[in-house]
Design an enzyme around this catalytic site. Structure first.
Site, PDB file in Angstrom:
ATOM      1  N   ARG A  42       1.032  -1.221   0.053  1.00  0.00           N
ATOM      2  CA  ARG A  42      -0.171  -0.040   0.107  1.00  0.00           C
ATOM      3  C   ARG A  42       0.781   1.342   0.047  1.00  0.00           C
ATOM      4  NH1 ARG A  42      -5.068  -1.588   3.660  1.00  0.00           N
ATOM      5  NH2 ARG A  42      -6.426  -2.615   2.061  1.00  0.00           N
ATOM      6  N   LYS A 179     -17.004 -11.831   6.791  1.00  0.00           N
ATOM      7  CA  LYS A 179     -18.166 -10.605   7.118  1.00  0.00           C
ATOM      8  C   LYS A 179     -19.454 -11.120   6.575  1.00  0.00           C
ATOM      9  CE  LYS A 179     -14.114  -8.079   6.834  1.00  0.00           C
ATOM     10  NZ  LYS A 179     -13.581  -6.973   6.150  1.00  0.00           N
ATOM     11  N   GLY A 324      -8.511  -7.054   1.286  1.00  0.00           N
ATOM     12  CA  GLY A 324      -7.005  -6.896   1.916  1.00  0.00           C
ATOM     13  C   GLY A 324      -6.745  -8.350   2.140  1.00  0.00           C
ATOM     14  N   GLY A 347     -14.008  -3.504   1.187  1.00  0.00           N
ATOM     15  CA  GLY A 347     -15.447  -2.900   1.495  1.00  0.00           C
ATOM     16  C   GLY A 347     -15.662  -1.916   0.489  1.00  0.00           C
TER      17      GLY A 347
HETATM   18  P1  ADP Z   1     -11.276  -9.619   2.306  1.00  0.00           P
HETATM   19  O1  ADP Z   1     -10.282  -9.040   3.367  1.00  0.00           O
HETATM   20  O2  ADP Z   1     -10.599 -10.355   1.290  1.00  0.00           O
HETATM   21  O3  ADP Z   1     -12.499  -8.496   2.153  1.00  0.00           O
HETATM   22  P2  ADP Z   1     -12.681 -10.824   4.734  1.00  0.00           P
HETATM   23  O4  ADP Z   1     -11.963 -10.012   5.773  1.00  0.00           O
HETATM   24  O5  ADP Z   1     -14.204 -10.835   4.359  1.00  0.00           O
HETATM   25  O6  ADP Z   1     -11.786 -10.849   3.214  1.00  0.00           O
HETATM   26  O7  ADP Z   1     -12.251 -12.247   5.104  1.00  0.00           O
HETATM   27  C1  ADP Z   1     -11.157 -12.875   5.455  1.00  0.00           C
HETATM   28  C2  ADP Z   1     -11.080 -13.725   6.666  1.00  0.00           C
HETATM   29  O8  ADP Z   1     -12.057 -14.959   6.379  1.00  0.00           O
HETATM   30  C3  ADP Z   1      -9.662 -14.615   6.609  1.00  0.00           C
HETATM   31  O9  ADP Z   1      -8.966 -13.951   7.853  1.00  0.00           O
HETATM   32  C4  ADP Z   1     -10.025 -16.018   6.636  1.00  0.00           C
HETATM   33  O10 ADP Z   1      -9.294 -16.535   7.644  1.00  0.00           O
HETATM   34  C5  ADP Z   1     -11.491 -15.911   7.187  1.00  0.00           C
HETATM   35  N1  ADP Z   1     -12.240 -17.204   6.745  1.00  0.00           N
HETATM   36  C6  ADP Z   1     -12.596 -17.635   5.498  1.00  0.00           C
HETATM   37  N2  ADP Z   1     -13.207 -18.855   5.299  1.00  0.00           N
HETATM   38  C7  ADP Z   1     -13.397 -19.131   6.643  1.00  0.00           C
HETATM   39  C8  ADP Z   1     -14.303 -20.107   7.449  1.00  0.00           C
HETATM   40  N3  ADP Z   1     -14.741 -20.971   6.901  1.00  0.00           N
HETATM   41  N4  ADP Z   1     -14.116 -20.058   8.809  1.00  0.00           N
HETATM   42  C9  ADP Z   1     -13.560 -19.051   9.532  1.00  0.00           C
HETATM   43  N5  ADP Z   1     -12.796 -18.039   8.930  1.00  0.00           N
HETATM   44  C10 ADP Z   1     -12.835 -17.988   7.593  1.00  0.00           C
HETATM   45 MG    MG Z   2     -10.293  -8.524   5.598  1.00  0.00          MG
END
Ligand code: ADP
Ligand code: MG
Length: 371
Positions: A42, A179, A324, A347
Site C-alpha cells: 500500500r 463478514k 485486503g 468494502g
Molecule cells: P477480504 O479482506 O478479502 O475482504 P474478509 O476480511 O471478509 O476478506 O475475510 C477474510 C477472513 O475470512 C480470513 O481471515 C479467513 O481466515 C476468514 N475465513 C475464510 N473462510 C473461513 C471459514 N470457513 N471460517 C472462518 N474464517 C474464515
Molecule cells: Mg479482511
C-alpha cells in the site's frame, strides 16, 4: 454528474503544500512498541501520485489511518514504522500521525478538518480503501480546497466503473471471507448485475444453513438465514460448495460432504467444490473476487483459496480481486501479476460495484476546482 477531478485538474502545484489522503493501513506484526510492516504494497502503491506532485515542486503531506485505535493514541497503531518506510521510498514527504487517534476523524468533526487543512493549499484523495467512509479526512478538505483523485483512486474508479456498467458476460462474482452480514447487501444489489455468484469461505455456511444443511460449529449468522433464503430464491444462480474441509468435534482434520456433523467446523471448501468453481471461473468473461474460500492463513485450509486464485489467474476473463485478505492470498500464491486489477479496497470495491459512487468521490466532484 461532474467527473471526478484528476491530478492534472489541480493545475500548477509548484510551491504548494498538498495534503494526500493515502491508505497506509498496512499489515504489521510484532510487539506493540516494535511493530514491523509485513507487506508495504500500500505504501508503494501511493508512489505514482506522490511522485507526480513532488516532481512538479509540490510539498507533500500524507495522512492515513492505521487499524482501529478507537479515537485515542496507542503505540500499537503508531504510524512510525510507516514513516520510516515512506522516508526510504519517498524522501522529503511528510506523514501525519494516525488519523484515527483523533475521534474527529471517524466523527467527521469540522474542527478536525480545520486542523488537517491548516497551512494546506490543495487536497488529493488516493485512499480508495477508505473512500466509502464519510470521515473527516475523506469528505472534509474538498469542501474548501482545490482537490483531485490520485492515480490509484482514479484507476479503481475506471476499472470498477467499467465492470459495473459494461461487463463482458458471463460476469461471475466470487465471494468468501468472514463478514457475512457486511456482504449480503452487496449480493442483493449485485443480483441485477452479475450472471452468477460463487460463494465459499465462512460466508457459505449461512447459505448452506438456509438450504437446510447442518453446518456444525462453522461460522454462521443465524439472523441472516432468511435473507439468504430470499437471495437463493432470486433469479441469479448462487453456486455453493458441495464438499467442505474442516475439523471434526475432536479437532481432527477431515473432508466432509455438504452436511457437517455436530461439533465440526468448516474451514475450507473441498476439492470437488474447488474444481466446480474453477470450471465456472474459466467460462466467465468478467470475474470479481472478494474474500478467501477458507482460513487460508493456516496451510491446512489454504487449498480451496489457492485453487480458486489459480483459476482467477488462468481464466481469459477480465479479473478484479478486491479486499485486503484476498489480495494477501494472491500475493502468498505469487499470482498478483496474473490478474487484471488488484483493488486496494475490500468494502470500498463492493460498495462501489453496488452503488456506482462513494462519499469520497462525491466530495471530490464537489470541490471548488470541479464545480
Ligand atoms: P477480504 O479482506 O478479502 O475482504 P474478509 O476480511 O471478509 O476478506 O475475510 C477474510 C477472513 O475470512 C480470513 O481471515 C479467513 O481466515 C476468514 N475465513 C475464510 N473462510 C473461513 C471459514 N470457513 N471460517 C472462518 N474464517 C474464515
Ligand atoms: Mg479482511
Amino acid at each position: 454528474m461532474n467527473r471526478v477531478p484528476a491530478l492534472e485538474d489541480l493545475g500548477d502545484v509548484s510551491g504548494k503544500r498538498v495534503l494526500v489522503r493515502t491508505d497506509f493501513n498496512v499489515p504489521m506484526e510484532g510487539p506493540d512498541d516494535q511493530r514491523v510492516i509485513t507487506d508495504d504494497f500500500r505504501i508503494r502503491a501511493a508512489l505514482p501520485t506522490i511522485e507526480y506532485l513532488t516532481s512538479r515542486g509540490a510539498h507533500v503531506v500524507c495522512a492515513s489511518h492505521l487499524g482501529r485505535p478507537k479515537g485515542a493514541p496507542s503505540a500499537k497503531y503508531s504510524m512510525e514504522p510507516v514513516r520510516k518506510r515512506l522516508a526510504e521510498l519517498a524522501p522529503g514527504v511528510d506523514l501525519l500521525e494516525n488519523l484515527r487517534f483523533n475521534p474527529g476523524e471517524e466523527g467527521n468533526d469540522p474542527t478536525f478538518v480545520d486542523d488537517l487543512i491548516r497551512g494546506i493549499d490543495m487536497y488529493v484523495n488516493d485512499a480508495f480503501g477508505a473512500a466509502h467512509r464519510s470521515h473527516a479526512s475523506i469528505v472534509g478538505p474538498p469542501r474548501t480546497l482545490p482537490s483531485a483523485a490520485g492515480r490509484l483512486l482514479h484507476r479503481e474508479v475506471e476499472v470498477l466503473g467499467d465492470m459495473r456498467e459494461k461487463p463482458k458476460r458471463p460476469f461471475v462474482a466470487v465471494l468468501g471471507g468472514a463478514k457475512v452480514s457486511d456482504k449480503l447487501g452487496v449480493i442483493e444489489a449485485l443480483q441485477q448485475r452479475v450472471d452468477a455468484f460463487i460463494i465459499g469461505g465462512g460466508m457459505c455456511f449461512t447459505f448452506l444453513a438456509a438450504q437446510g444443511y447442518p453446518v456444525g460449529d462453522s461460522i454462521c449468522e443465524r439472523d441472516q438465514i432468511e435473507t439468504c433464503k430470499q437471495l437463493l430464491a432470486g433469479g441469479t444462480p448462487i453456486h455453493l460448495p458441495e464438499d467442505i474441509i474442516g475439523l471434526d468435534a475432536q479437532g481432527v482434520y477431515q473432508t466432509f460432504g455438504i452436511r457437517l456433523p455436530e461439533g465440526a467446523k468448516g474451514l475450507d471448501i473441498g476439492p470437488g467444490s474447488a474444481a466446480a468453481f474453477t470450471d465456472i471461473i474459466m467460462d466467465a468473461r468478467s470475474v470479481f473476487w472478494n474474500g478467501p474460500m477458507g482460513m487460508f492463513e493456516d496451510p491446512r485450509f489454504a487449498s480451496g483459496t489457492k485453487t480458486v486464485a489459480q483459476a482467477v489467474a488462468d481464466t481469459k476473463a477480465f479479473t478484479v480481486v478486491g479486499g485486503g485478505d484476498s489480495a494477501a492470498a494472491l500475493a502468498q500464491f505469487k499470482l498478483e501479476s496474473e490478474v487484471d486489477h488488484v483493488s486496494t479496497g475490500g468494502g470500498a470495491s463492493l460498495e462501489f460495484l453496488e452503488l456506482g459512487d462513494l462519499p469520497g468521490l462525491a466530495a471530490l466532484r464537489g470541490a471548488p476546482n470541479a464545480r
